[in-house]
Design a protein around this motif. Structure first.
Motif, PDB file in Angstrom:
ATOM      1  N   TYR A   1     -64.017 -11.178  20.681  1.00  0.00           N
ATOM      2  CA  TYR A   1     -62.763 -10.656  20.118  1.00  0.00           C
ATOM      3  C   TYR A   1     -62.537 -11.223  18.708  1.00  0.00           C
ATOM      4  O   TYR A   1     -62.201 -10.487  17.771  1.00  0.00           O
TER       5      TYR A   1
ATOM      6  N   ALA B   1     -64.879  -9.747  16.133  1.00  0.00           N
ATOM      7  CA  ALA B   1     -64.593  -8.348  15.822  1.00  0.00           C
ATOM      8  C   ALA B   1     -63.381  -8.240  14.897  1.00  0.00           C
ATOM      9  O   ALA B   1     -63.328  -7.385  14.018  1.00  0.00           O
ATOM     10  N   ILE B   2     -62.421  -9.135  15.099  1.00  0.00           N
ATOM     11  CA  ILE B   2     -61.194  -9.085  14.298  1.00  0.00           C
ATOM     12  C   ILE B   2     -61.397  -9.702  12.920  1.00  0.00           C
ATOM     13  O   ILE B   2     -60.897  -9.176  11.923  1.00  0.00           O
TER      14      ILE B   2
ATOM     15  N   TYR C   1     -58.771 -20.663  21.233  1.00  0.00           N
ATOM     16  CA  TYR C   1     -58.631 -20.483  22.685  1.00  0.00           C
ATOM     17  C   TYR C   1     -59.055 -21.788  23.326  1.00  0.00           C
ATOM     18  O   TYR C   1     -60.085 -22.351  22.957  1.00  0.00           O
TER      19      TYR C   1
ATOM     20  N   PRO D   1     -60.147  -5.112  30.322  1.00  0.00           N
ATOM     21  CA  PRO D   1     -59.308  -6.148  30.953  1.00  0.00           C
ATOM     22  C   PRO D   1     -58.481  -5.650  32.133  1.00  0.00           C
ATOM     23  O   PRO D   1     -58.311  -6.379  33.118  1.00  0.00           O
TER      24      PRO D   1
ATOM     25  N   MET E   1     -46.671  -6.739  30.660  1.00  0.00           N
ATOM     26  CA  MET E   1     -47.507  -7.709  29.934  1.00  0.00           C
ATOM     27  C   MET E   1     -47.860  -7.320  28.513  1.00  0.00           C
ATOM     28  O   MET E   1     -48.311  -8.148  27.746  1.00  0.00           O
ATOM     29  N   LEU E   2     -47.699  -6.019  28.190  1.00  0.00           N
ATOM     30  CA  LEU E   2     -48.076  -5.584  26.846  1.00  0.00           C
ATOM     31  C   LEU E   2     -47.037  -6.080  25.833  1.00  0.00           C
ATOM     32  O   LEU E   2     -47.390  -6.623  24.812  1.00  0.00           O
TER      33      LEU E   2
ATOM     34  N   PRO F   1     -47.330  -6.882  20.426  1.00  0.00           N
ATOM     35  CA  PRO F   1     -48.359  -6.624  21.439  1.00  0.00           C
ATOM     36  C   PRO F   1     -49.767  -6.560  20.847  1.00  0.00           C
ATOM     37  O   PRO F   1     -49.937  -6.211  19.687  1.00  0.00           O
TER      38      PRO F   1
ATOM     39  N   MET G   1     -53.339  -8.929  20.933  1.00  0.00           N
ATOM     40  CA  MET G   1     -54.137 -10.062  21.394  1.00  0.00           C
ATOM     41  C   MET G   1     -53.352 -10.965  22.343  1.00  0.00           C
ATOM     42  O   MET G   1     -53.905 -11.507  23.299  1.00  0.00           O
TER      43      MET G   1
ATOM     44  N   SER H   1     -51.005  -9.971  24.392  1.00  0.00           N
ATOM     45  CA  SER H   1     -50.928  -9.244  25.657  1.00  0.00           C
ATOM     46  C   SER H   1     -52.218  -9.415  26.452  1.00  0.00           C
ATOM     47  O   SER H   1     -52.195  -9.653  27.666  1.00  0.00           O
ATOM     48  N   LEU H   2     -53.351  -9.269  25.751  1.00  0.00           N
ATOM     49  CA  LEU H   2     -54.650  -9.438  26.394  1.00  0.00           C
ATOM     50  C   LEU H   2     -54.768 -10.798  27.042  1.00  0.00           C
ATOM     51  O   LEU H   2     -55.261 -10.948  28.160  1.00  0.00           O
ATOM     52  N   ASN H   3     -54.315 -11.810  26.312  1.00  0.00           N
ATOM     53  CA  ASN H   3     -54.423 -13.155  26.852  1.00  0.00           C
ATOM     54  C   ASN H   3     -53.496 -13.377  28.041  1.00  0.00           C
ATOM     55  O   ASN H   3     -53.831 -14.098  28.971  1.00  0.00           O
ATOM     56  N   ARG H   4     -52.324 -12.736  28.006  1.00  0.00           N
ATOM     57  CA  ARG H   4     -51.461 -12.795  29.193  1.00  0.00           C
ATOM     58  C   ARG H   4     -52.178 -12.164  30.385  1.00  0.00           C
ATOM     59  O   ARG H   4     -52.185 -12.709  31.490  1.00  0.00           O
TER      60      ARG H   4
ATOM     61  N   VAL I   1     -56.998  -6.297  13.370  1.00  0.00           N
ATOM     62  CA  VAL I   1     -57.080  -5.898  14.778  1.00  0.00           C
ATOM     63  C   VAL I   1     -57.103  -4.367  14.873  1.00  0.00           C
ATOM     64  O   VAL I   1     -57.896  -3.781  15.616  1.00  0.00           O
TER      65      VAL I   1
ATOM     66  N   VAL J   1     -54.809  -1.885  24.539  1.00  0.00           N
ATOM     67  CA  VAL J   1     -55.840  -2.928  24.500  1.00  0.00           C
ATOM     68  C   VAL J   1     -56.322  -3.282  25.905  1.00  0.00           C
ATOM     69  O   VAL J   1     -57.449  -3.758  26.076  1.00  0.00           O
TER      70      VAL J   1
END
Lengths: 328, 328
Positions: free
Chosen positions: A134, A137-138, A271, A312, A327-328, B125, B127, B129-132, B285, B307
């Motif tokens: 990730y 890519a970003i 992370y 995901p 969650m978004l 929203p 990255m 969100s993805l991590n959540r 992103v 995402v």
């Protein structure tokens, strides 16, 4: 109907998978398979049989996803392709250099069986790999850093245990704070092996062993310790039991990158994991990907996948609608 | 052939997308669309036309992915469905509460046009969100925390600027270190709004304005400031220009969870961003997801995605084989 999970190999990882299944209401443990005599293996889940690995094929229609909990050196290269012909499979194959070869073998077997196999699941490879992807890519213009620890390295602990005069030992890998800080400050440092991690060993000596000689042997061991600043502590067997019986681990994945027309803006993506139990966390990741394997198979997919190939949403028990809402 | 990108809206975000395209060798900027008079808009990429939004439809066959760089309040709810009939589209729609409705609108339009639309792309929203999602799937028993900052909040800065007597202002959202530390220590704290973030305002007064009254008005403003500990600094216009013209931001997503048969082991997953330029990072992103939209469309997919629905490998210019070899 619940997703029926099989556990193949009942060591630390297998026991962790058993615990993780208990936390997921859409899953159930169907059976545990062991190389040992099943009569001598006691598991925690009531009413679930322990079987011989040789009998696993008989469970073909009673298990959806088989989670392979063996080691990467000799178990998984053989087991994952073997069982991918019969079940959807998940493994935590972590010999980075041999992943392409393992992928090809599992892909052929899984396609033959019409099954989904997800390999190299866990945190590294696994969640750390995802974060590297990730972030790259970003921020295409940047630099990657991975630090491990503080945590117990099984391989290094084993290496210390093989030193003559050592009765037992635990080895901790520790990231160097100054190096982490330099990365976080956007200095983009070039770091040597020695600058990134230190190694700390807690050693119980055999009676009559020479501590100076043991320490020297450890510190100069090629590949394992020679390139690091290593500290050796001699402690009693009781202290090793009391203070060092856990299997904590963790680490950091960072990417420092530039944006702007002339790269004038800096960004840091970080992370990190701080884990009380390395095998239980890895198991929790395996179980989430077991859900993904099951869902992919429901769509008619087959073949080998890695964490890179899985959207995901497949990992979560929640519906797409629920996920977008919460969650978004 | 390169992926041909259109930029619709040439503000901070649109300019960021332009910069990000330059960093990705498999992409090229085809055209920029603006509501302003194109003759008055100068872009950085040589040889690329600036056009009127009204003429965008003429570019139907000359642009693969249109990146929509308008605002979430009024632009995107209308533009994303509109252009999803003509192009694959990416937006950064960030009104969390209205995402389900926006999703439905874009999904219908994109399916009608046989296009792929990816909405709510960015970092929150996006990255975050993805991590959540990943962290919740791995640790079903746990607690989520999101902290924002240190960074400039555009909405809060605007609110301060609307206070009578204020000529100009910038507002920073700052996470409270003690709260972050409590989360990292696994204390699973229940945190009030006030305990999580503080707010700091840098204000340029109109001539003759009463600083005490302005400060009071800001600090007691409902929704924006009343629930926070807020600091107000009065500075000169020159100082605001010199010290506070950047748009930094960032934040932290944490999940603290338990594993083990009786939840005896704790784990912490932390993801953080430290961004010099909020719009340029968001743009980076967006561009990575433009690649994903293009690839999904090559597979014949259409409809709305977030995402959550995109396998990570789609974001990278590298092949699956290369990714497995270098990043797994």
């Amino acid at each position: 109907m619940n997703i029926r999970i099989g556990i193949l190999g009942y060591g630390n990882l297998g026991r962790g998978v058993e615990c993780a299944i208990k936390q997921n209401a859409d899953m159930e443990l169907a059976a545990v398979f062991t190389r040992r005599d099943p009569a001598g293996v006691k598991i925690q889940t009531e009413g679930v049989p322990v079987c011989r690995i040789e009998d696993a094929a008989e469970w073909k229609d009673k298990i959806d996803v088989m989670i392979l909990c063996g080691g990467s050196a000799t178990d998984l290269p053989e087991q994952t392709p073997q069982f991918a012909r019969l079940f959807h499979v998940i493994d935590s194959f972590d010999t980075h250099a041999r992943i392409p070869e393992h992928y090809a073998n599992v892909d052929a077997a899984a396609k033959e069986g019409g099954k989904v196999g997800i390999i190299s699941v866990g945190w590294d490879p696994g969640m750390f790999s995802l974060n590297r992807l990730y972030a790259n890519a970003i921020l295409p213009e940047g630099k990657d850093y991975t630090f491990w620890g503080k945590g117990v390295s099984q391989g290094h602990s084993d290496a210390v245990r093989r030193v003559p005069g050592v009765k037992d030992a635990k080895q901790y890998t520790i990231p160097v704070d100054a190096a982490l800080d330099a990365v976080r400050n956007g200095e983009n440092p070039e770091l040597t092996t020695r600058q990134k991690h230190t190694r700390e060993c807690f050693v119980v000596l055999e009676e009559g062993a020479d501590p100076a000689k043991v320490e020297e042997t450890i510190k100069t061991m090629p590949n394992y310790f020679a390139d690091y600043d290593t500290t050796v502590h001699f402690i009693s067997e009781e202290e090793l039991q009391a203070e060092h019986s856990g299997i904590p681990h963790g680490g950091f994945v960072l990417r420092s990158g530039k944006t702007g027309w002339d790269g004038e803006h800096s960004h840091l993506i970080e992370y990190s994991l701080k884990l009380d139990s390395n095998p239980e966390f890895t198991s929790s990741v395996l179980v989430a990907y077991a859900r993904a394997a099951y869902r992919l198979s429901q769509e008619g997919q087959s073949g080998c996948r890695t964490v890179f190939d899985i959207a995901p949403a497949y990992l979560s028990a929640k519906s797409g609608e629920e996920l977008r809402k919460t969650m978004l």
